[in-house]
Design an enzyme around this catalytic site. Structure first.
Site, PDB file in Angstrom:
ATOM      1  N   SER A 744       5.989  -8.682 -43.968  1.00 41.95           N
ATOM      2  CA  SER A 744       6.480  -9.990 -43.566  1.00 41.95           C
ATOM      3  C   SER A 744       5.716 -11.099 -44.306  1.00 41.95           C
ATOM      4  O   SER A 744       5.794 -11.178 -45.532  1.00 41.95           O
ATOM      5  CB  SER A 744       6.376 -10.143 -42.042  1.00 41.95           C
ATOM      6  OG  SER A 744       7.123 -11.248 -41.590  1.00 41.95           O
ATOM      7  N   ASP A 818      17.534  -6.594 -41.342  1.00 41.15           N
ATOM      8  CA  ASP A 818      16.415  -7.437 -40.919  1.00 41.15           C
ATOM      9  C   ASP A 818      16.950  -8.658 -40.166  1.00 41.15           C
ATOM     10  O   ASP A 818      17.769  -9.415 -40.685  1.00 41.15           O
ATOM     11  CB  ASP A 818      15.620  -7.890 -42.146  1.00 41.15           C
ATOM     12  CG  ASP A 818      14.272  -8.497 -41.783  1.00 41.15           C
ATOM     13  OD1 ASP A 818      14.154  -9.079 -40.698  1.00 41.15           O
ATOM     14  OD2 ASP A 818      13.338  -8.397 -42.605  1.00 41.15           O
ATOM     15  N   HIS A 852      13.426  -5.700 -38.974  1.00 40.14           N
ATOM     16  CA  HIS A 852      12.215  -6.235 -39.593  1.00 40.14           C
ATOM     17  C   HIS A 852      11.081  -5.214 -39.589  1.00 40.14           C
ATOM     18  O   HIS A 852      10.309  -5.116 -40.538  1.00 40.14           O
ATOM     19  CB  HIS A 852      11.795  -7.508 -38.864  1.00 40.14           C
ATOM     20  CG  HIS A 852      10.746  -8.295 -39.579  1.00 40.14           C
ATOM     21  ND1 HIS A 852      10.911  -8.756 -40.869  1.00 40.14           N
ATOM     22  CD2 HIS A 852       9.505  -8.711 -39.205  1.00 40.14           C
ATOM     23  CE1 HIS A 852       9.838  -9.418 -41.246  1.00 40.14           C
ATOM     24  NE2 HIS A 852       8.957  -9.392 -40.267  1.00 40.14           N
TER      25      HIS A 852
END
Length: 894
Positions: A744, A818, A852
Site C-alpha cells: 500500500s 482492490d 487490497h
C-alpha cells in the site's frame, strides 16, 4: 479465471530468455545474467524433517498458473489458526471458537459479489462479502481452563458444514446468539443464507429461531435483554433481485450547474453506485425488516415486527430495553460518495409500544464534506445511549458547518435527552468543545470523561465532568500531543454494570480512576496500571509488566459482572496476557493486589521452525539527527561474525509527524511475540534472509507553515540511507544485496526509493500501491491539500512522474479487485507500462479476485513464490559469490 496474470519486462530489458530453475545438491552459483539460484539445503530441509519426497523444485516464471513457495515457507502459512476465546459476562465461563484455515481456497473468493455504494455484498447471504467465520463453538468453565480437547459443552443441533458468524453472549451470560449458514457440499447443496440461532450454555443446544434469514449487510441483531433480541431480517425472502434492463434507460447525468460556489470534493472511493440499476440492487439487498423475538420462541407468530422495511444501518436498544435508536438511509443516493454519506434519519422508538417517539436527526445527502481532516457532517451525529443510565440519549452537533477551516467557538456541542420525560421533552446542552469532539466515557452523574482533538496540531484534550448538571462543569485532565507516546497517561479501565453496559471503574467515591497504558519509553513498551487521584492529579503505580524476558499487558477486568461491586483495589482481578519472543501470548487470571495468577490458555507455538529466531529493536540516527528504529530479525542459529552478511529485505511504511521528538520515540517492545502473517516479510527468515521489519521513515513537518510532504523525498531517502548504513555496520548485510518492499503506502515508498536512491537497493517489491498522485487529486494518506493547492508536492512524490530515474528491478503485485481508496489496480498497470517503456527490469502480477490484502491460499502462496523468485534472482545472488558456501556450511551445522 483461477490463474495468475503475470507480465514481465525482463526480456525487453536484458535480451535474455527465462529458463526453469535447476535442482542440484548444494549451492548453484549465479551466472552473469543473475539467474535465480535455489540452494539444495532449502530443497532438502522440509523433506528430511517430514520424510517427504515431494520437495519444491521451482517453477518457470514465464508460465501461467498458481505456484507454491518452498515447503518451509508454506508450512508456516498453513499453520493451524489459534482459537478465539471470549469470557462470559458472569466471568465464570469461556467461549472457545474454532477457526477454519486462515487462507480459504480461491473458490471462496470467486463467489459472486456486488459492488454497491462503497460496499461489497454477497447476494446469496444478504451480507457483506468475504466474511470470516468460525466452524465450532464450545463453552468451558473457567475452572477447567486451559481448555483441553473434548472438555466443555460443545454446541449441537447445528447444520452440517456450519459457518458461525456474529457470536455474542446474552447480558446475563446464560445464552449465546450466533448467525449460522452452511458451506455448500460437493454438489453445491446447502443453505447459504444466515439464520439466527441461540444456544443455552448449560446444554449447548443451538436452537434456530423462527425467523426468515438475517439481513446482515449493515446490522444483524442486538440483545434487548436476557431473553429478547432485536434482529434485522430480509423483508421479502425469496424475491429475485431486479434484472438489468436490456435497453439502457438513458445516459448517466450528474449535474452540478445549480450549485454555483458549492464544493463537492471527495477522495478516490471505490465500488460506488454507477446507475439506476445499481440503486435498485442496493435497495434490494440492503433493505431489512426489524423484528423482536424471544429466545424461547417456537413459531413465527411469536415474532413481532418493528416499523417498516428500510435500509437500517444501526439498531441500538437502550440499556433498560425499553427504547431503541434506529438509523436508516434513503434516497436520493449518490454516485460520488459511498453509502455512509447518503441521506440518513435517526429515530427514537419505544420497544414496548412499537412506535416512533421522536426524530433526532434527518440529514440530507452529504457530498460536500471537505476533504481536510476533522471535517464532519452537518447536523446531529454520533447518537448513542449513556451507558450509566437506563435510557438517556446523547449526541454531538457541529457549529462550524463541518468545515475545520471555519474559526468558531464552540466548535462542537454535546446534547442529552431523556425520553422517559415524554415526547415533548427537549434536549439539553451537556458540554461545549473548541476542538473536534471525539467521544465520551460514562461513570455516574458525578463523573464522566470527554475527549476532543485537532489533527493540524496533533493536540488531544481529555476532560472530566459531572453529567448530572447541564451544562456540566468541565475540568482538564490531560492536554497533550497524541503523537507523543512517552506522555500517554493511559486509558481508563471499564467495567460491566448491572445493565451489561461498560462504565468507568471509579474508586473511593468517584475520586480515583484506574488508567492502563502501554508505557512507551526509550527502552520500549512496559505496560502499566495506575491509580489516578482526580482531586490531586497524582498517580500511584500499582502494577507494571515484569520484563525482561516477558511482556505482559492487562486486557480486561474480570471482577465485574452482574451483582458484583468494585469498591477497593482488593476487589479487582484482571485478564492478563504474557508473551515473549519465543512464547506465544497466553491468558492469565491475575489478582491485582496479591499478584496471584492462574493460566487459562496453553496455545502451542504456531511455527516451531522459527521459534529460535533472533529479534532486536535497532536504534540509529538519520543525518539530520532524527532518531530512527526498526526490528531486525535474523534466522535461527545465525552468527554475523562466523557466517558473514546475509541477503537482506527491508519492509517499511512511512508515517507523518509534526514533531521531530515524537518521530524519534521508541515504539514497540523487544519482548513481544513475533506474529507472522500469511504474506509477512518475516517468512523470509526461512530462506536465510535478514529481515529489517518496520524501519521508521518519519516524514516531519514542524510548525504552521511546513507540511510533512513538502520534503518527502529528502526525508525518505535520508531514512533509507541511514537504515542501509546500520545493517551494513552490523555485518548482517552487504551493500548491493539489500532489497526493499512494502504494501500500500509502503509500495509507494518502495517505488520512490528506487527512483530517488539509484543503486542503494538491489531490487524492490511493491504490493497494492498507488504511484500516480494526480489520480488521487483530493488528498491521500495524511496529505490534506489537493493537487491544485500543492501541485509540485503531488508531482515530486509520484514515482510515475519520475519513472525515468528508476533503473533497479521492481516487482509489482496487485489484487484485481482492490477496493482501497486510491489504490485501484490501474495504478500498478499504468506504472508497469511506464517501467516497460523505459526499459526497467520489472514484473506485474495481478491476483484474480483479491482485494487490497490477499486472502486465498492460492494467492498467498503465489505471492510468496513471486517474492522469493525475485529476491533470489536479484538480491540473494549478490551474496552467493562472496560467502555463500560459508553460510551453507554454517547453517548445515545448526
Amino acid at each position: 479465471t483461477n490463474h495468475v496474470v503475470a507480465h514481465t519486462a525482463m526480456q525487453a530489458s536484458s535480451g535474455a530468455s527465462w529458463r526453469p530453475l535447476a535442482r542440484m545438491r548444494g549451492r548453484i552459483k549465479a551466472g552473469s545474467e543473475k539467474w535465480m539460484a535455489m540452494r539444495g539445503r532449502e530443497q532438502r530441509t522440509e523433506a528430511m524433517d517430514k520424510g517427504r519426497t515431494d520437495v519444491w523444485k521451482g517453477n518457470d516464471e514465464h508460465s501461467q498458473g498458481y505456484r507454491m513457495p518452498p515447503p518451509n515457507m508454506a508450512s508456516i502459512v498453513d499453520a493451524p489458526p489459534t482459537p478465539s476465546i471470549s469470557i462470559s459476562p458472569r466471568r465464570d465461563r469461556v467461549l472457545v471458537l474454532d477457526r477454519p484455515p486462515s487462507n480459504p481456497p480461491i473458490e471462496d473468493l470467486s463467489r459472486e459479489e456486488l459492488k454497491l455504494g462503497g460496499l461489497r455484498i454477497d447476494p446469496r447471504r444478504h451480507a457483506r462479502a468475504r466474511l470470516g467465520h468460525y466452524v465450532q463453538a464450545r463453552v468451558v468453565s473457567l475452572d477447567d481452563c486451559p481448555p483441553k480437547e473434548g472438555v466443555g459443552v460443545a454446541f449441537t443441533d447445528l447444520p452440517p458444514r456450519a459457518k458461525l458468524n456474529f457470536v455474542s453472549w446474552s447480558p446475563d451470560g446464560t445464552h449465546v446468539a450466533l448467525a449460522v449458514s452452511q458451506e455448500p457440499d460437493a454438489h453445491g447443496q446447502g443453505d447459504e443464507t444466515m439464520h439466527l440461532h441461540v444456544a443455552a450454555v448449560e446444554d449447548g443446544v443451538a436452537r434456530k429461531l423462527p425467523l426468515t434469514n438475517l439481513a446482515c449487510v449493515f446490522e444483524e441483531y442486538k440483545w434487548i435483554d436476557n431473553q429478547t433480541l432485536l434482529a434485522a431480517v430480509v423483508s421479502k425472502p425469496g424475491t429475485e433481485p431486479p434484472e438489468r434492463p436490456r435497453r439502457p434507460q438513458g445516459p448517466r447525468v450528474d449535474d452540478w450547474s445549480q450549485e454555483e460556489g458549492r464544493k463537492a470534493q471527495a477522495r478516490t472511493y471505490q465500488d460506488l453506485l454507477k446507475d439506476a440499476h445499481d440503486e435498485d440492487l442496493f435497495e434490494h439487498f440492503c433493505t431489512a425488516q426489524l423484528v423482536t423475538v424471544n429466545v424461547d420462541a417456537t413459531n413465527s407468530s411469536q415474532v413481532k415486527p418493528l416499523g417498516e422495511p428500510k435500509i437500517y444501518v444501526r439498531c441500538d436498544p437502550s440499556p433498560d430495553g425499553k427504547y431503541a435508536i434506529l438509523e436508516y438511509i434513503q434516497k436520493p443516493f449518490s454516485y460520488l460518495v459511498p453509502c455512509g454519506r447518503f441521506p440518513k434519519t435517526t429515530e427514537l422508538w419505544s420497544l414496548e409500544e412499537g412506535k416512533l417517539l421522536k426524530t433526532i436527526a434527518d440529514l440530507p445527502l452529504a457530498e460536500d464534506i471537505p476533504v481536510a481532516f476533522n471535517s464532519t457532517r452537518k447536523g446531529p451525529r454520533s447518537v448513542y445511549w449513556r451507558t450509566d443510565k437506563y435510557a438517556e440519549l446523547y449526541w454531538v452537533e457541529t457549529q462550524d458547518g463541518g468545515d475545520p477551516a471555519v474559526e468558531v467557538s464552540p466548535r462542537d456541542i454535546v446534547y442529552t435527552l431523556n425520553p422517559s420525560l415524554g415526547e415533548d421533552s427537549e434536549p439539553k446542552i451537556l458540554a461545549t468543545f473548541d476542538l473536534r469532539f471525539s467521544g465520551m466515557l460514562w461513570g455516574t452523574d458525578n463523573l464522566a470523561m470527554a475527549y476532543e482533538s485537532w489533527w493540524k496540531t496533533r493536540r488531544s484534550v481529555s476532560w472530566t465532568l459531572c453529567p448530572g448538571t447541564c451544562p456540566a462543569e468541565k475540568k482538564v485532565l490531560f492536554d497533550r500531543s497524541f503523537e507523543d507516546s512517552y506522555s500517554d497517561p493511559g486509558a481508563p479501565i471499564m467495567r460491566r454494570n448491572e445493565m451489561g453496559m461498560y462504565v468507568l471503574v471509579a474508586l473511593e467515591n468517584s475520586t480515583k480512576l484506574l488508567l492502563e497504558g502501554q508505557g512507551a519509553s526509550p527502552e520500549g513498551d512496559c505496560p502499566f496500571l495506575d491509580l489516578y487521584d482526580l482531586s490531586t492529579n497524582e498517580k500511584e503505580r500499582i502494577w507494571q509488566s515484569q520484563t525482561p524476558p516477558y511482556l505482559e499487558s492487562l486486557e480486561a477486568l474480570l471482577s465485574d459482572g452482574p451483582g458484583k461491586v468494585i469498591e477497593k483495589l482488593e476487589d479487582i482481578s484482571m485478564l492478563k496476557v504474557r508473551e515473549s519472543p519465543a512464547d506465544p501470548p497466553q491468558f492469565y487470571v491475575h489478582s491485582l493486589m496479591d499478584s496471584a495468577e492462574r493460566q487459562i490458555t496453553d496455545f502451542p507455538h504456531p511455527y516451531p521452525s522459527l521459534k529460535e529466531l533472533q529479534k532486536e529493536i535497532v536504534r540509529y540516527k538519520r543525518d539530520d539527527g532524527v532518531d530512527l528504529q526498526g526490528t531486525l530479525y535474523l534466522p535461527p542459529g545465525y552468527d554475523a561474525a562466523r557466517d558473514g552478511p546475509l541477503p537482506c529485505l527491508f519492509w517499511a511504511y512511512p508515517r507523518e509527524f509534526k514533531s521531530k521528538d515524537a518521530a524519534g520515540q521508541m515504539r514497540g517492545s523487544p519482548y513481544r511475540f513475533t506474529g507472522i502473517g500469511a504474506t509477512s516479510p518475516i517468512l523470509f527468515l526461512a530462506r536465510k534472509f535478514a529481515v529489517f521489519d518496520g524501519p521508521t521513515f518519519p516524514i516531519i513537518g514542524e510548525g504552521d507553515e511546513m507540511e510533512p510532504n513538502d520534503t518527502y523525498v529528502e526525508q525518505l531517502t535520508a531514512s533509507a540511507r541511514a537504515a542501509v548504513d546500520e545493517v551494513v555496520r552490523r555485518g548482517v548485510a552487504k551493500r548491493g544485496a539489500i532489497a526493499v518492499g512494502g504494501h500500500s503506502y509502503g509500495a509507494f515508498m518502495t517505488a520512490n526509493l528506487l527512483a530517488h536512491c539509484p543503486g542503494l537497493f538491489a531490487c524492490g517489491i511493491a504490493r497494492s500501491g498507488a504511484y500516480n498522485r494526480t489520480l488521487t487529486p483530493f488528498g491521500f494518506q495524511s496529505e490534506e491539500r489537493t493537487l491544485w493547492q500543492a501541485p509540485e508536492t503531488y508531482m515530486t512524490m509520484s514515482p510515475f512522474m519520475n519513472v525515468e530515474k528508476i533503473k533497479d528491478p521492481l516487482l509489482l503485485i496487485h489484487g484485481e479487485d482492490d477496493n482501497n481508496s486510491g489504490t485501484f489496480p490501474m495504478q500498478s498497470e499504468r506504472f508497469y507500462s511506464a517501467l516497460k517503456g523505459h526499459g526497467v527490469p520489472s514484473r506485474l502480477v495481478i491476483l484474480p479476485h483479491e482485494s487490497h490484502g490477499y486472502r486465498a491460499r492460492e494467492s498467498v502462496m503465489h505471492v510468496l513464490w513471486e517474492m522469493d523468485t525475485w529476491l533470489q534472482k536479484y538480491c540473494a545472488a549478490e551474496v552467493e559469490g562472496s560467502n555463500g558456501q560459508k553460510q551453507e556450511d554454517a547453517f548445515a551445522k545448526q
